[in-house]
Design a protein around this motif. Structure first.
Motif, PDB file in Angstrom:
ATOM      1  N   CYS A  35      44.942  38.963  39.190  1.00  0.00           N
ATOM      2  CA  CYS A  35      44.228  39.786  39.811  1.00  0.00           C
ATOM      3  C   CYS A  35      43.488  40.930  39.387  1.00  0.00           C
ATOM      4  O   CYS A  35      42.222  41.457  39.348  1.00  0.00           O
ATOM      5  CB  CYS A  35      45.168  40.362  41.079  1.00  0.00           C
ATOM      6  N   VAL A  36      44.082  41.509  38.122  1.00  0.00           N
ATOM      7  CA  VAL A  36      43.546  42.528  37.310  1.00  0.00           C
ATOM      8  C   VAL A  36      42.013  41.843  36.548  1.00  0.00           C
ATOM      9  O   VAL A  36      41.126  42.511  36.401  1.00  0.00           O
ATOM     10  CB  VAL A  36      44.464  42.981  36.188  1.00  0.00           C
ATOM     11  N   GLU A  37      42.419  40.730  36.162  1.00  0.00           N
ATOM     12  CA  GLU A  37      41.231  40.059  35.541  1.00  0.00           C
ATOM     13  C   GLU A  37      40.059  39.513  36.322  1.00  0.00           C
ATOM     14  O   GLU A  37      38.922  39.660  35.871  1.00  0.00           O
ATOM     15  CB  GLU A  37      41.720  38.961  34.496  1.00  0.00           C
ATOM     16  N   THR A  38      40.616  38.817  37.434  1.00  0.00           N
ATOM     17  CA  THR A  38      39.444  38.133  38.234  1.00  0.00           C
ATOM     18  C   THR A  38      38.979  38.880  39.311  1.00  0.00           C
ATOM     19  O   THR A  38      37.938  38.539  39.915  1.00  0.00           O
ATOM     20  CB  THR A  38      39.912  36.766  38.649  1.00  0.00           C
ATOM     21  N   LEU A  40      39.859  42.681  39.983  1.00  0.00           N
ATOM     22  CA  LEU A  40      39.665  44.111  39.746  1.00  0.00           C
ATOM     23  C   LEU A  40      38.754  44.359  38.706  1.00  0.00           C
ATOM     24  O   LEU A  40      38.426  45.371  38.204  1.00  0.00           O
ATOM     25  CB  LEU A  40      41.064  44.688  39.707  1.00  0.00           C
ATOM     26  N   HIS A  41      38.660  43.384  37.491  1.00  0.00           N
ATOM     27  CA  HIS A  41      38.006  43.226  36.444  1.00  0.00           C
ATOM     28  C   HIS A  41      38.341  44.731  35.541  1.00  0.00           C
ATOM     29  O   HIS A  41      37.695  45.614  35.250  1.00  0.00           O
ATOM     30  CB  HIS A  41      36.302  43.475  36.641  1.00  0.00           C
ATOM     31  N   GLY A  42      39.683  44.813  35.565  1.00  0.00           N
ATOM     32  CA  GLY A  42      40.400  45.992  34.747  1.00  0.00           C
ATOM     33  C   GLY A  42      40.415  47.231  35.113  1.00  0.00           C
ATOM     34  O   GLY A  42      40.738  48.217  34.603  1.00  0.00           O
ATOM     35  N   THR A  43      39.946  47.547  36.555  1.00  0.00           N
ATOM     36  CA  THR A  43      39.887  48.822  37.154  1.00  0.00           C
ATOM     37  C   THR A  43      40.783  48.811  38.265  1.00  0.00           C
ATOM     38  O   THR A  43      40.731  48.381  39.246  1.00  0.00           O
ATOM     39  CB  THR A  43      38.443  49.247  37.627  1.00  0.00           C
ATOM     40  N   CYS A  44      41.780  49.948  38.378  1.00  0.00           N
ATOM     41  CA  CYS A  44      42.471  50.267  39.584  1.00  0.00           C
ATOM     42  C   CYS A  44      41.794  50.615  40.586  1.00  0.00           C
ATOM     43  O   CYS A  44      40.966  51.520  40.684  1.00  0.00           O
ATOM     44  CB  CYS A  44      43.781  51.146  39.044  1.00  0.00           C
ATOM     45  N   PRO A  45      41.870  49.654  41.875  1.00  0.00           N
ATOM     46  CA  PRO A  45      41.307  50.393  43.115  1.00  0.00           C
ATOM     47  C   PRO A  45      41.796  51.455  43.682  1.00  0.00           C
ATOM     48  O   PRO A  45      40.905  51.838  44.516  1.00  0.00           O
ATOM     49  CB  PRO A  45      41.528  49.051  44.106  1.00  0.00           C
ATOM     50  N   ASN A  46      42.746  51.984  43.353  1.00  0.00           N
ATOM     51  CA  ASN A  46      43.466  53.120  43.746  1.00  0.00           C
ATOM     52  C   ASN A  46      43.042  54.383  43.155  1.00  0.00           C
ATOM     53  O   ASN A  46      42.760  55.521  43.856  1.00  0.00           O
ATOM     54  CB  ASN A  46      45.140  53.092  43.785  1.00  0.00           C
ATOM     55  N   GLY A  50      42.500  52.355  34.166  1.00  0.00           N
ATOM     56  CA  GLY A  50      42.825  51.197  33.638  1.00  0.00           C
ATOM     57  C   GLY A  50      44.057  50.724  33.745  1.00  0.00           C
ATOM     58  O   GLY A  50      44.996  51.168  34.241  1.00  0.00           O
ATOM     59  N   PHE A  51      44.267  49.581  33.167  1.00  0.00           N
ATOM     60  CA  PHE A  51      45.723  49.123  33.242  1.00  0.00           C
ATOM     61  C   PHE A  51      46.258  48.811  31.649  1.00  0.00           C
ATOM     62  O   PHE A  51      45.672  48.672  30.958  1.00  0.00           O
ATOM     63  CB  PHE A  51      45.639  47.692  33.787  1.00  0.00           C
ATOM     64  N   PRO A  75      47.123  44.307  53.045  1.00  0.00           N
ATOM     65  CA  PRO A  75      46.887  42.840  53.698  1.00  0.00           C
ATOM     66  C   PRO A  75      45.210  42.531  53.672  1.00  0.00           C
ATOM     67  O   PRO A  75      44.989  41.306  53.829  1.00  0.00           O
ATOM     68  CB  PRO A  75      47.248  43.045  55.069  1.00  0.00           C
ATOM     69  N   ASP A  76      44.583  43.490  53.434  1.00  0.00           N
ATOM     70  CA  ASP A  76      43.107  43.177  53.563  1.00  0.00           C
ATOM     71  C   ASP A  76      42.523  42.732  52.134  1.00  0.00           C
ATOM     72  O   ASP A  76      41.412  42.377  52.022  1.00  0.00           O
ATOM     73  CB  ASP A  76      42.126  44.128  53.945  1.00  0.00           C
ATOM     74  N   GLY A  77      43.335  42.528  51.055  1.00  0.00           N
ATOM     75  CA  GLY A  77      43.039  42.436  49.738  1.00  0.00           C
ATOM     76  C   GLY A  77      42.738  43.772  49.015  1.00  0.00           C
ATOM     77  O   GLY A  77      42.780  44.646  49.524  1.00  0.00           O
ATOM     78  N   CYS A  78      42.281  43.371  47.656  1.00  0.00           N
ATOM     79  CA  CYS A  78      41.952  44.693  47.143  1.00  0.00           C
ATOM     80  C   CYS A  78      40.265  44.547  46.516  1.00  0.00           C
ATOM     81  O   CYS A  78      39.808  43.366  46.204  1.00  0.00           O
ATOM     82  CB  CYS A  78      42.911  44.592  45.583  1.00  0.00           C
ATOM     83  N   THR A  79      39.599  45.525  46.342  1.00  0.00           N
ATOM     84  CA  THR A  79      38.522  45.714  45.661  1.00  0.00           C
ATOM     85  C   THR A  79      38.379  46.901  44.595  1.00  0.00           C
ATOM     86  O   THR A  79      39.189  47.640  44.854  1.00  0.00           O
ATOM     87  CB  THR A  79      37.680  46.127  47.019  1.00  0.00           C
ATOM     88  N   LYS A  80      37.525  46.506  43.937  1.00  0.00           N
ATOM     89  CA  LYS A  80      37.430  47.510  42.630  1.00  0.00           C
ATOM     90  C   LYS A  80      36.869  48.830  43.318  1.00  0.00           C
ATOM     91  O   LYS A  80      36.389  48.938  44.098  1.00  0.00           O
ATOM     92  CB  LYS A  80      36.368  46.971  41.743  1.00  0.00           C
ATOM     93  N   ALA A  81      37.506  49.866  42.547  1.00  0.00           N
ATOM     94  CA  ALA A  81      37.414  51.142  42.981  1.00  0.00           C
ATOM     95  C   ALA A  81      35.857  51.383  42.817  1.00  0.00           C
ATOM     96  O   ALA A  81      35.376  50.979  41.833  1.00  0.00           O
ATOM     97  CB  ALA A  81      38.266  52.287  42.083  1.00  0.00           C
TER      98      ALA A  81
END
Length: 82
Positions: A35-38, A40-46, A50-51, A75-81
């Motif tokens: 998930c981080v790579e595909t 979130l592309h390395g950015t925490c959505p919260n 970085g990670f 439950p709705d998934g994650c999106t990049k911040a």
């Protein structure tokens, strides 16, 4: 001491405390490497940070220092911040 959260916040995949494959930000938001790579592309959505790889906890210490049992899942998934 790290909380060692038990799952990915995006896909809810189990992330055992004694195994590799978990990534955390400085606030210990926890995600799987995929998930981080595909997603979130390395950015925490919260927090927008970085990670780093979460180090596994030695199996012999899990009894004395157990990981968290609290699952955090969006439950709705994650999106990049943004």
């Amino acid at each position: 001491m790290l909380q060692m959260r038990p799952n990915c916040e995006c896909c809810d995949r189990d992330l055992p405390a004694d195994a590799a494959g978990a990534m955390i930000c400085s606030f210990e938001c926890t995600f799987c490497t995929s998930c981080v790579e595909t997603v979130l592309h390395g950015t925490c959505p919260n927090c927008g940070g970085g990670f780093s790889p979460r180090p596994p906890r030695a199996a012999e210490l899990l009894g004395k220092y157990p990981p968290s049992a609290e699952r955090v899942y969006k439950p709705d998934g994650c999106t990049k911040a943004g």
